[in-house]
Design an enzyme around this catalytic site. Structure first.
Site, PDB file in Angstrom:
ATOM      1  N   SER A  49       0.864  -1.180   0.000  1.00 37.10           N
ATOM      2  CA  SER A  49       0.000   0.000   0.000  1.00 37.10           C
ATOM      3  C   SER A  49       0.903   1.234   0.000  1.00 37.10           C
ATOM      4  CB  SER A  49      -0.869  -0.024   1.270  1.00 37.10           C
ATOM      5  OG  SER A  49      -1.288   1.275   1.622  1.00 37.10           O
TER       6      SER A  49
ATOM      7  N   TYR B 143      -2.491  -1.461  10.283  1.00 36.40           N
ATOM      8  CA  TYR B 143      -2.567  -1.657   8.836  1.00 36.40           C
ATOM      9  C   TYR B 143      -1.286  -1.171   8.146  1.00 36.40           C
ATOM     10  CZ  TYR B 143      -4.051  -1.266   4.001  1.00 36.40           C
ATOM     11  OH  TYR B 143      -4.122  -1.395   2.629  1.00 36.40           O
TER      12      TYR B 143
HETATM   13  N1  LIG Z   1      -8.574  -0.230  -1.474  1.00 36.45           N
HETATM   14  C1  LIG Z   1      -7.487   0.473  -1.176  1.00 36.45           C
HETATM   15  O1  LIG Z   1      -7.509   1.715  -1.027  1.00 36.45           O
HETATM   16  C2  LIG Z   1      -6.161  -0.225  -1.079  1.00 36.45           C
HETATM   17  C3  LIG Z   1      -4.992   0.530  -1.205  1.00 36.45           C
HETATM   18  C4  LIG Z   1      -3.765  -0.099  -1.100  1.00 36.45           C
HETATM   19  C5  LIG Z   1      -3.704  -1.449  -0.890  1.00 36.45           C
HETATM   20  N2  LIG Z   1      -4.843  -2.180  -0.772  1.00 36.45           N
HETATM   21  C6  LIG Z   1      -4.720  -3.613  -0.548  1.00 36.45           C
HETATM   22  O2  LIG Z   1      -5.213  -4.304  -1.672  1.00 36.45           O
HETATM   23  C7  LIG Z   1      -5.742  -5.557  -1.254  1.00 36.45           C
HETATM   24  C8  LIG Z   1      -7.176  -5.685  -1.740  1.00 36.45           C
HETATM   25  O3  LIG Z   1      -7.911  -4.609  -1.214  1.00 36.45           O
HETATM   26  P1  LIG Z   1      -9.377  -4.241  -1.712  1.00 36.45           P
HETATM   27  O4  LIG Z   1      -9.619  -2.832  -1.331  1.00 36.45           O
HETATM   28  O5  LIG Z   1      -9.544  -4.672  -3.123  1.00 36.45           O
HETATM   29  O6  LIG Z   1     -10.253  -5.162  -0.738  1.00 36.45           O
HETATM   30  P2  LIG Z   1     -11.665  -5.855  -0.889  1.00 36.45           P
HETATM   31  O7  LIG Z   1     -12.217  -5.853   0.485  1.00 36.45           O
HETATM   32  O8  LIG Z   1     -12.462  -5.288  -1.991  1.00 36.45           O
HETATM   33  O9  LIG Z   1     -11.246  -7.358  -1.290  1.00 36.45           O
HETATM   34  C9  LIG Z   1     -10.490  -8.128  -0.407  1.00 36.45           C
HETATM   35  C10 LIG Z   1     -10.711  -9.588  -0.732  1.00 36.45           C
HETATM   36  O10 LIG Z   1      -9.899 -10.361   0.174  1.00 36.45           O
HETATM   37  C11 LIG Z   1     -10.682 -11.413   0.702  1.00 36.45           C
HETATM   38  N3  LIG Z   1     -10.178 -11.806   2.015  1.00 36.45           N
HETATM   39  C12 LIG Z   1     -10.196 -11.079   3.172  1.00 36.45           C
HETATM   40  N4  LIG Z   1      -9.696 -11.793   4.179  1.00 36.45           N
HETATM   41  C13 LIG Z   1      -9.330 -12.996   3.665  1.00 36.45           C
HETATM   42  C14 LIG Z   1      -8.776 -14.166   4.224  1.00 36.45           C
HETATM   43  N5  LIG Z   1      -8.476 -14.244   5.523  1.00 36.45           N
HETATM   44  N6  LIG Z   1      -8.539 -15.212   3.414  1.00 36.45           N
HETATM   45  C15 LIG Z   1      -8.854 -15.149   2.094  1.00 36.45           C
HETATM   46  N7  LIG Z   1      -9.400 -14.077   1.516  1.00 36.45           N
HETATM   47  C16 LIG Z   1      -9.636 -13.001   2.294  1.00 36.45           C
HETATM   48  C17 LIG Z   1     -12.094 -10.857   0.758  1.00 36.45           C
HETATM   49  O11 LIG Z   1     -13.076 -11.885   0.830  1.00 36.45           O
HETATM   50  C18 LIG Z   1     -12.163 -10.048  -0.524  1.00 36.45           C
HETATM   51  O12 LIG Z   1     -12.594 -10.820  -1.627  1.00 36.45           O
HETATM   52  C19 LIG Z   1      -5.617  -5.599   0.269  1.00 36.45           C
HETATM   53  O13 LIG Z   1      -4.427  -6.295   0.624  1.00 36.45           O
HETATM   54  C20 LIG Z   1      -5.505  -4.130   0.635  1.00 36.45           C
HETATM   55  O14 LIG Z   1      -4.816  -3.922   1.830  1.00 36.45           O
HETATM   56  C21 LIG Z   1      -6.074  -1.603  -0.856  1.00 36.45           C
END
Ligand SMILES: NC(=O)c1ccc[n+]([C@@H]2O[C@H](COP(=O)([O-])OP(=O)(O)OC[C@H]3O[C@@H](n4cnc5c(N)ncnc54)[C@H](O)[C@@H]3O)[C@@H](O)[C@H]2O)c1
Length: 247
Positions: free
Chosen positions: A138, A151
């Site tokens: 991130s 986080y």
């Molecule tokens: N959205 C943002 O602003 C952002 C920014 C930087 C990084 N990220 C990172 O990107 C990744 C995806 O984020 P997102 O916003 O698309 O999230 P999201 O919530 O849309 O999707 C996350 C997915 O991970 C799955 N998941 C959660 N816990 C799990 C577990 N224990 N085992 C298996 N699957 C699991 C969920 O079911 C979901 O399908 C994450 O690692 C997040 O930290 C997100």
């Protein structure tokens, strides 16, 4: 299509950034395995030859079973995308108020999970003599974002994890890289309107490109890192945030 026939596991690929990455890898010819705690099979059905495995990536036994299931069914694992994580559901608050249980949960899902998946997959990639791993960090550790200390710490550790693992296994031709997205309007974020309200506008105004970041913005770099064009790149972290933080 440079990834034709390659087997790619995308953790947390049922929605959000992981889903966009799976779409990108599939468009380049990869066979997609969605490894998610929910909706894995439904998401996988949308890909030709797709496979869905329901797994909690923070559980050592479940991860081992997931990897064995993939090998039994597909015979190889060429690409591992460590994307599953928790973010938008976390309450932003001063660090002293973070419950210890919540700190541990974040570390388990965002960080321990990568150790577990790599522990299970890397021996297979070593035997194959090749493999590409991309970890999703991130932009928050680069910017030192406050009020989400667990986080941000977990995401900073992923950069260190990527560098050290890349050095440790590079001689086996297994590549380990990382991407660090900025605030992204993913499914998980959309499920939390209070997060959108707090961060969408401020993020857009801090960027070079003045628009929302969407999951598809992250996919291209990940597909590139999985392809032959990235064969001499390892241990790197690419910040993808529309020019907010220059890394
Ligand atoms: N959205 C943002 O602003 C952002 C920014 C930087 C990084 N990220 C990172 O990107 C990744 C995806 O984020 P997102 O916003 O698309 O999230 P999201 O919530 O849309 O999707 C996350 C997915 O991970 C799955 N998941 C959660 N816990 C799990 C577990 N224990 N085992 C298996 N699957 C699991 C969920 O079911 C979901 O399908 C994450 O690692 C997040 O930290 C997100």
């Amino acid at each position: 299509m440079s990834l034709t026939g390659k087997v790619a596991i995308v953790t947390g690929g049922a929605q959000g950034i992981g889903r966009a990455i799976a779409d990108g890898l599939a468009a380049d010819g990869a066979r997609i395995v969605i490894a998610d705690i929910s909706s894995a099979k439904a998401a996988a059905e949308t890909y030709q030859g797709g496979m869905g495995v329901t797994v909690d990536v923070s559980d050592p036994e479940q991860v081992d079973v997931m990897v064995k299931t993939v090998i039994d069914e597909c015979g190889a694992i060429d690409i591992l995308i460590n994307n599953a994580g928790i973010y938008a559901s976390l309450e932003m608050r001063p660090f002293e108020q973070i419950p210890v249980d919540e700190w541990r949960k974040v570390m388990d899902i965002n960080l321990l999970s990568m150790f577990l998946t790599c522990r299970a997959v890397v021996p297979i990639m070593k035997l194959q003599g090749r493999g590409k791993i991309v970890n999703i960090s991130s932009g928050t550790p680069f910017r030192g974002v406050p009020f989400l200390l667990h986080y941000v710490t977990s995401k900073g550790a992923i950069v260190a994890f990527t560098r050290s693992l890349a050095k440790e296994i590079g001689a086996s031709n297994v590549h380990v890289n990382c991407v660090a997205p900025g605030f992204t309007v993913s499914d998980g974020v959309k499920q939390h309107p209070e997060v959108l309200e707090a961060l969408a506008e401020v993020s857009v105004s801090a960027r070079t490109f003045k628009r929302d970041q969407v999951p598809q913005d992250v996919a291209g770099a990940v597909v590139f890192l999985c392809g032959d064009g990235a064969d001499f790149i390892t241990g790197q972290t690419m910040v993808i945030d529309g020019g907010q933080y220059f890394h």
